[in-house]
Design a protein around this motif. Structure first.
Motif, mmCIF file in Angstrom:
data_model
loop_
_atom_site.group_PDB
_atom_site.id
_atom_site.type_symbol
_atom_site.label_atom_id
_atom_site.label_comp_id
_atom_site.label_asym_id
_atom_site.label_seq_id
_atom_site.Cartn_x
_atom_site.Cartn_y
_atom_site.Cartn_z
ATOM 1 N N MET A 41 0.849 -1.090 -0.163
ATOM 2 C CA MET A 41 0.007 -0.084 -0.042
ATOM 3 C C MET A 41 0.905 1.283 -0.033
ATOM 4 S SD MET A 41 -2.849 1.402 -0.023
ATOM 5 C CE MET A 41 -4.099 0.052 0.206
ATOM 6 N N ASN A 42 0.541 2.207 -0.638
ATOM 7 C CA ASN A 42 1.334 3.474 -0.938
ATOM 8 C C ASN A 42 0.399 4.644 0.100
ATOM 9 O OD1 ASN A 42 3.250 3.267 -3.098
ATOM 10 N ND2 ASN A 42 1.113 2.462 -4.396
ATOM 11 N N HIS A 43 1.284 5.257 0.736
ATOM 12 C CA HIS A 43 0.980 6.244 1.787
ATOM 13 C C HIS A 43 1.733 7.443 1.619
ATOM 14 C CE1 HIS A 43 -1.095 3.542 4.477
ATOM 15 N NE2 HIS A 43 -0.239 2.411 3.945
ATOM 16 N N MET A 44 1.304 8.681 1.843
ATOM 17 C CA MET A 44 1.847 9.891 1.919
ATOM 18 C C MET A 44 2.013 10.480 3.184
ATOM 19 S SD MET A 44 0.457 13.483 -0.324
ATOM 20 C CE MET A 44 1.283 14.983 -0.399
ATOM 21 N N GLN A 45 3.003 11.079 3.392
ATOM 22 C CA GLN A 45 3.315 11.774 4.533
ATOM 23 C C GLN A 45 2.381 12.897 4.719
ATOM 24 O OE1 GLN A 45 5.002 10.519 6.757
ATOM 25 N NE2 GLN A 45 7.230 9.668 6.261
ATOM 26 N N LYS A 50 -5.507 19.514 3.636
ATOM 27 C CA LYS A 50 -6.351 20.463 4.106
ATOM 28 C C LYS A 50 -7.435 19.946 5.284
ATOM 29 C CE LYS A 50 -6.192 23.499 0.525
ATOM 30 N NZ LYS A 50 -6.846 24.268 -0.825
ATOM 31 N N GLN A 51 -7.630 18.459 5.215
ATOM 32 C CA GLN A 51 -8.665 18.066 6.185
ATOM 33 C C GLN A 51 -7.948 17.482 7.418
ATOM 34 O OE1 GLN A 51 -11.504 15.210 4.762
ATOM 35 N NE2 GLN A 51 -12.072 16.096 2.966
ATOM 36 N N GLY A 52 -6.721 17.642 7.300
ATOM 37 C CA GLY A 52 -5.792 17.167 8.338
ATOM 38 C C GLY A 52 -5.828 15.727 8.549
ATOM 39 N N ALA A 53 -5.737 14.991 7.657
ATOM 40 C CA ALA A 53 -5.607 13.417 7.801
ATOM 41 C C ALA A 53 -4.167 12.901 8.199
ATOM 42 C CB ALA A 53 -5.846 12.851 6.552
ATOM 43 N N ARG A 54 -4.291 12.218 9.339
ATOM 44 C CA ARG A 54 -3.143 11.643 9.576
ATOM 45 C C ARG A 54 -2.286 10.624 9.036
ATOM 46 N NH1 ARG A 54 -6.195 12.357 14.368
ATOM 47 N NH2 ARG A 54 -6.469 10.083 14.620
ATOM 48 N N ASP A 55 -3.410 9.924 8.072
ATOM 49 C CA ASP A 55 -2.870 8.785 7.145
ATOM 50 C C ASP A 55 -3.577 8.951 5.801
ATOM 51 O OD1 ASP A 55 -1.785 6.467 6.226
ATOM 52 O OD2 ASP A 55 -3.303 5.187 7.585
ATOM 53 N N ILE A 56 -2.798 9.160 4.993
ATOM 54 C CA ILE A 56 -3.218 9.463 3.622
ATOM 55 C C ILE A 56 -2.928 8.161 2.754
ATOM 56 C CG2 ILE A 56 -3.103 10.973 1.639
ATOM 57 C CD1 ILE A 56 -2.110 13.331 3.256
ATOM 58 N N VAL A 57 -3.835 7.412 2.290
ATOM 59 C CA VAL A 57 -3.632 6.100 1.843
ATOM 60 C C VAL A 57 -3.926 6.061 0.300
ATOM 61 C CG1 VAL A 57 -4.367 3.604 1.853
ATOM 62 C CG2 VAL A 57 -4.468 5.021 3.858
ATOM 63 N N LEU A 58 -3.034 5.861 -0.431
ATOM 64 C CA LEU A 58 -3.101 6.306 -1.778
ATOM 65 C C LEU A 58 -3.179 5.164 -2.891
ATOM 66 C CD1 LEU A 58 0.096 8.742 -2.109
ATOM 67 C CD2 LEU A 58 -2.358 9.406 -2.157
ATOM 68 N N ARG A 100 6.204 11.663 -3.370
ATOM 69 C CA ARG A 100 7.182 11.221 -2.197
ATOM 70 C C ARG A 100 6.498 10.339 -1.234
ATOM 71 N NH1 ARG A 100 10.314 16.288 0.263
ATOM 72 N NH2 ARG A 100 8.317 16.657 1.279
ATOM 73 N N SER A 101 5.467 9.458 -1.970
ATOM 74 C CA SER A 101 4.998 8.443 -1.300
ATOM 75 C C SER A 101 5.763 7.215 -0.832
ATOM 76 C CB SER A 101 3.695 7.751 -1.792
ATOM 77 O OG SER A 101 4.326 7.024 -3.046
ATOM 78 N N TYR A 102 5.363 6.333 0.158
ATOM 79 C CA TYR A 102 6.081 5.336 0.644
ATOM 80 C C TYR A 102 5.327 4.120 0.708
ATOM 81 C CZ TYR A 102 4.164 5.970 5.115
ATOM 82 O OH TYR A 102 3.100 6.183 6.328
ATOM 83 N N GLN A 103 5.889 2.865 0.627
ATOM 84 C CA GLN A 103 4.890 1.736 0.661
ATOM 85 C C GLN A 103 5.132 0.704 1.995
ATOM 86 O OE1 GLN A 103 6.931 -0.252 -2.731
ATOM 87 N NE2 GLN A 103 5.304 -0.005 -3.603
ATOM 88 N N GLN A 104 4.102 0.442 2.369
ATOM 89 C CA GLN A 104 3.912 -0.490 3.495
ATOM 90 C C GLN A 104 3.354 -1.952 3.057
ATOM 91 O OE1 GLN A 104 1.694 1.444 6.588
ATOM 92 N NE2 GLN A 104 3.549 2.295 7.697
ATOM 93 N N PRO A 105 3.772 -2.890 3.553
ATOM 94 C CA PRO A 105 3.719 -4.241 3.090
ATOM 95 C C PRO A 105 2.066 -4.752 3.620
ATOM 96 C CG PRO A 105 5.089 -4.663 4.881
ATOM 97 C CD PRO A 105 4.967 -3.000 4.572
ATOM 98 N N LEU A 106 1.269 -5.304 2.889
ATOM 99 C CA LEU A 106 0.257 -6.004 3.254
ATOM 100 C C LEU A 106 0.087 -7.475 3.025
ATOM 101 C CD1 LEU A 106 -2.633 -3.495 1.876
ATOM 102 C CD2 LEU A 106 -1.778 -3.617 4.130
ATOM 103 N N TYR A 107 -0.751 -8.233 3.808
ATOM 104 C CA TYR A 107 -0.656 -9.645 3.549
ATOM 105 C C TYR A 107 -2.157 -10.306 3.609
ATOM 106 C CZ TYR A 107 4.174 -8.497 5.311
ATOM 107 O OH TYR A 107 5.359 -8.241 5.596
ATOM 108 N N LEU A 108 -2.190 -11.532 3.119
ATOM 109 C CA LEU A 108 -3.406 -12.167 3.129
ATOM 110 C C LEU A 108 -2.988 -13.730 3.679
ATOM 111 C CD1 LEU A 108 -3.398 -14.125 0.275
ATOM 112 C CD2 LEU A 108 -3.920 -11.832 -0.735
#
Length: 388
Positions: free
Chosen positions: A176-180, A320-328, A341-349
């Motif tokens: 999953m891609n996330h933005m800081q 602008k909404q002040g989200a603490r986690d932006i999931v892309l 400048r997004s980064y990735q975090q692993p997901l599993y099933l």
């Protein structure tokens, strides 16, 4: 073992609403909101079956809620690399072999989330053992080939560890891609970039202003009224270009979601005069912002950099909404990394074969069916120059 009981329903409208909400905390756990689950259920009822289960402990206190579904996957749409080549050859000879009926512990929508929650002190091992028995029973009832429990972050794996004792195997899902969320808006993000990087992004943004395109934002009924057949086709355009496709959502999905989630869903429309050139559908709570689906007119994409500008505007709304986690999302990794400048975090099933053929396939070809997915952009690396 704890004295557990459970109730099972085949419609979210029938569940014990107060007990479900007490456990799932829908204000923050958006993907367990009954309104969201109902929208998915109603819009996909022709293609899927749905069940909802609530476990109670010996004191009749809710300790686990889960949504699960039966859905037929086209394996060829999920395959990559060598697997895709094999699937293409099979499709020419016996396309029916590529239709795989699956029980999802979760919903047949690829948002990178899961649909199970536990009370803090729940006996997870006992619950998951009973839940597995229920999933296996339903799989046999509807003649599903396998069970897939999806999708879990690294932090959530200890919660689901007991599934391994029930015969499941852990596999990588798409990262999953996330933005800081480090800035108040996209202008602040731009200001933080090096000048050459900032210049490349502004070059795309100028195409919007120069050609007098405009963004408009709508929720609920107002957004649904603008989701015409022509606008819906923009989503199909993006889906047709996707490397991996889990589902092909009908137009009714967007309409149901907008009507059911007027306070948690917004659509960003990009207009050229009265014509929509692109749109982005976003879910959000006070802390999380999740762009779930995008639509683009590819005939005008290069002229206006529509895809890039939708990403930028979506990021601006989230900041602008002040989200603490932006999931892309789980696609277009390079673009999101180099532009935002997004980064990735692993997901599993977790997977478990039910039919003999599925058990044999998982035994012999597990790494082919569920390849390892290394993170290309881990969190430590978030400051490259933007791509051209």
């Amino acid at each position: 073992m704890s004295a557990l009981t459970f109730e099972l329903w085949d419609s979210i409208d029938a569940v014990d609403g107060p007990a479900w909400d007490q456990l799932c905390q829908p204000a923050e756990n958006l993907f367990m909101q009954r309104s969201l689950l109902g929208a998915i259920e109603r819009s996909l009822s022709d293609d899927a079956q749905f069940w909802y289960v609530l476990f109670r402990d010996q004191d009749q206190r809710p300790v686990c809620a889960a949504a699960f579904s039966a859905y037929t996957l086209d394996i060829s749409l999920l395959a990559e690399g060598f697997s895709a080549k094999v699937a293409q050859q099979v499709a020419k000879v016996a396309p029916g072999l590529l239709q795989l009926k699956v029980i999802f512990l979760g919903m047949p929508v690829s948002a990178g989330q899961n649909h199970i929650c536990f009370a803090v002190d729940a006996d997870r091992a006992a619950i998951l053992k009973q839940l597995d028995e229920l999933l296996v029973s339903k799989a046999r009832e509807v003649k599903a080939e396998c069970i897939l429990a999806k999708e879990f972050s690294e932090a959530e794996l200890p919660l689901m560890q007991p599934l391994l004792d029930c015969g499941y195997r852990l596999a990588d899902s798409l990262p999953m891609n996330h933005m800081q969320p480090e800035h108040a808006d996209f202008d602040g993000f731009l200001a933080s970039l090096k000048s050459d990087t900032r210049g490349k992004l502004r070059k795309s943004i100028k195409k919007i202003k120069k050609n007098q395109l405009r963004f408009e934002y709508y929720r609920g009924t107002e957004a649904a009224e603008r989701m015409t057949d022509e606008v819906y086709q923009l989503y199909r355009n993006v889906l047709d270009r996707a490397k991996i496709q889990l589902e092909r959502l009908p137009k009714s999905f967007f309409l149901e979601m907008l009507q059911g989630l007027p306070d948690n869903m917004e659509v960003i429309f990009l207009y050229e005069e009265d014509r929509v050139l692109a749109f982005g559908a976003c879910l959000f709570t006070d802390s999380v912002f999740v762009p779930i689906y995008l639509g683009v007119d590819y005939e005008n994409n290069s002229k206006y950099d529509l895809y890039f500008n939708m990403l930028f505007e979506t990021a601006d709304r989230a900041l602008k909404q002040g989200a603490r986690d932006i999931v892309l999302g789980q696609s277009a990794d390079d673009v999101k990394h180099f532009k935002l400048r997004s980064y990735q975090q692993p997901l599993y099933l977790y997977s478990k074969g039910i039919s003999l053929s599925a058990r044999l396939a998982m035994s012999c070809c597990f790494s082919l069916l569920f390849p390892k997915r290394a993170l290309r952009f881990p969190r430590m690396s978030t400051e490259p120059a933007a791509a051209d």
